[in-house]
Enzyme design. Sequence first.
Site, PDB file in Angstrom:
ATOM      1  N   ASP A  33      73.301  48.577 -76.505  1.00 55.20           N
ATOM      2  CA  ASP A  33      73.791  50.400 -75.618  1.00 55.20           C
ATOM      3  C   ASP A  33      73.904  49.985 -74.172  1.00 55.20           C
ATOM      4  O   ASP A  33      73.640  50.767 -73.325  1.00 55.20           O
ATOM      5  CB  ASP A  33      72.919  51.469 -76.195  1.00 55.20           C
ATOM      6  CG  ASP A  33      72.605  52.697 -75.634  1.00 55.20           C
ATOM      7  OD1 ASP A  33      73.480  53.227 -76.305  1.00 55.20           O
ATOM      8  OD2 ASP A  33      71.807  53.707 -75.084  1.00 55.20           O
TER       9      ASP A  33
ATOM     10  N   GLU B  95      66.035  58.704 -77.459  1.00 57.47           N
ATOM     11  CA  GLU B  95      64.817  58.623 -77.932  1.00 57.47           C
ATOM     12  C   GLU B  95      63.712  58.414 -77.396  1.00 57.47           C
ATOM     13  O   GLU B  95      62.889  58.305 -78.037  1.00 57.47           O
ATOM     14  CB  GLU B  95      65.618  57.389 -79.220  1.00 57.47           C
ATOM     15  CG  GLU B  95      65.692  55.977 -78.358  1.00 57.47           C
ATOM     16  CD  GLU B  95      65.460  54.478 -79.050  1.00 57.47           C
ATOM     17  OE1 GLU B  95      64.584  54.358 -79.073  1.00 57.47           O
ATOM     18  OE2 GLU B  95      66.833  54.000 -79.155  1.00 57.47           O
TER      19      GLU B  95
ATOM     20  N   GLY C  38      65.220  61.305 -72.475  1.00 62.75           N
ATOM     21  CA  GLY C  38      66.716  60.243 -73.475  1.00 62.75           C
ATOM     22  C   GLY C  38      66.617  60.692 -74.550  1.00 62.75           C
ATOM     23  O   GLY C  38      65.648  61.548 -75.190  1.00 62.75           O
TER      24      GLY C  38
ATOM     25  N   ILE D 292      61.202  59.457 -70.660  1.00 68.06           N
ATOM     26  CA  ILE D 292      60.783  58.620 -69.427  1.00 68.06           C
ATOM     27  C   ILE D 292      60.003  59.041 -68.123  1.00 68.06           C
ATOM     28  O   ILE D 292      60.342  59.575 -68.131  1.00 68.06           O
ATOM     29  CB  ILE D 292      61.545  57.428 -68.857  1.00 68.06           C
ATOM     30  CG1 ILE D 292      62.932  57.418 -69.383  1.00 68.06           C
ATOM     31  CG2 ILE D 292      61.873  57.165 -67.984  1.00 68.06           C
ATOM     32  CD1 ILE D 292      62.615  56.171 -70.295  1.00 68.06           C
TER      33      ILE D 292
ATOM     34  N   LEU E 268      60.598  62.688 -65.924  1.00 66.57           N
ATOM     35  CA  LEU E 268      61.725  61.735 -65.627  1.00 66.57           C
ATOM     36  C   LEU E 268      62.873  61.681 -65.978  1.00 66.57           C
ATOM     37  O   LEU E 268      64.011  62.417 -65.689  1.00 66.57           O
ATOM     38  CB  LEU E 268      62.632  60.221 -65.069  1.00 66.57           C
ATOM     39  CG  LEU E 268      61.208  60.025 -63.924  1.00 66.57           C
ATOM     40  CD1 LEU E 268      61.195  58.488 -63.385  1.00 66.57           C
ATOM     41  CD2 LEU E 268      61.704  60.802 -62.746  1.00 66.57           C
TER      42      LEU E 268
END
Lengths: 331, 218
Positions: B123, B12, B10, B15, B7
């Site tokens: 975050d 880190e 990111g 996903i 998907l």
Amino acid sequence: MIVLGIESTAHTFGVGIVTDSPNIRILSNERDTFVPKQGGMKPSELGRHHSEVAPDIIKKALDKAHINIEDVDAIAVSLGPGIGPALRVGATVARALSLKFDKKLVPVNHGIAHIEIGRLTTNSQDPLILYLSGGNTIITTFVDGKYRVFGETLDIALGNMLDTFVREVGLAPPYVVNGVHQIDLCADKGGKFIDLPYVVKGQDMSYSGLLTAALRATKKYKLEDVCYSLREISFDMLLEATERALALTGKKEILVVGGVAASVSLKTKLYNLAKDWKVEIKIVPSEYAGDNGAMIAYAGLLEAKHDVFIPIEKSFIRPRWRIDQVDVVWR
Amino acid sequence: MEIIRELKRGAESIIYEGYFAGLHAIFKKRISKSYRDKELDHKINSDRTRLEARLIYSALKNDINAPAILMVDPYEYLIVMEYIEGKPVKDIIGRQNIDLKRIGEMIGEIAGKLHKAGISHGDFTTNNLILSEPDDDIFIIDFGLARRSDDIEDFATDIHVFLRSLESVHYSFKDDIVKGFEIGYSRFMNFNEVMKKVKEIRMRGRYVEERRNKRSNI
């Protein structure tokens, strides 16, 4: 239009001359950098150094550009951010030239100048910018008329932190040998990882606790291993914050400006990061990485073409002038 | 366990979307960084996987809209959790027919509940807030930098980071969202007290002019 730019925010007094006809060219870029015999920089010594070298540097810059001061259309000066006594010399010289030769004065933010010379010399379009120098650790990008700060250090700058460390453990001065920083020379002899505080708050970084912990660790561990761990952790913190900025902004270029851009080990890490993210890394050429007059002249040129001038009586120095306070009218 | 597609990549982790025991699921797999020291990398990734799972669970227990956890593997740096149908707030802010104030209010409630439960997110950006589609509710994801805290400094950092994400990407919509945020947040926490700390944090940034204007700068 020909603009003469004066830089004197910190250890360097620099004068550069830039023209835009027929195309943008840097005609000269002269400088003299103050090197303390021991310890860090004392503001008063900086002021003395700058006032001593100023006349000579201006003359050299004009000679090299093969022009007279009368040919210059405007005088640009970095009014901040920086160290007061150092800034005052540049401002005084600029005001004097402006008055004596009836030239308009252009106020330039030092950080903006680093960014703009970086964009010019690397031909970047719309990059995410890492502004890394002795006094600044800033991740920024252009949004809605300003360079917005996406992340920055909450206390001391990365460059300052590494310099202080190598000085305190007796490796520096000199801080850089043949283009390589002492922290790299020391770290390359180590390799055992020591756990030191890794502090990323959202997209901001904090380096002061790391410095204290690293200095303390030198009493317990091999210096080379502390150097290695300190370098890895401090750069990795920056890279993690950079990755966050990439995730949020979706930029396809990373532009690195400022003196720390010269670090070989940082470059290696950045190229690795670039592969993962399929982005392009653009690093300002070393001549324009450290503080210099040409970048002030160039930023001044961009401003002058949009009628950004300052009357002499308002040309105060601004030691704490953030880049996100500047209206970027030329973009 | 079945992964359908990647998907998102990111900062880190990667996903993936897939199915776990028949449920529509998100697989969050932390990435080893090629630039990072191996030992530091393992420490960061396994610690954060464990901590993230614990904190999501804690958020759920405190009635906060977060994805339900299905499985955790700290050695593979993997968390499997419920799939939340919807879009990141970051992507919907500029759209028409969006009630920015209400969005802000829901975000404020989430922040307020988290802080009241002693969780600082770490975050808290518009990228990590999801507007769910069927029930039109806001969910908070990515507890990767979250930690347990009762320190107003950490709460203020969350709000600082949230405001930063609004300023750096959605500058013109900021004011409406913040108005709503204040209302939602005030239901659980003292907004003014935390905002005082936020201002203090901003003052700490380098070269903030308000901080030192005593000396003349001529």
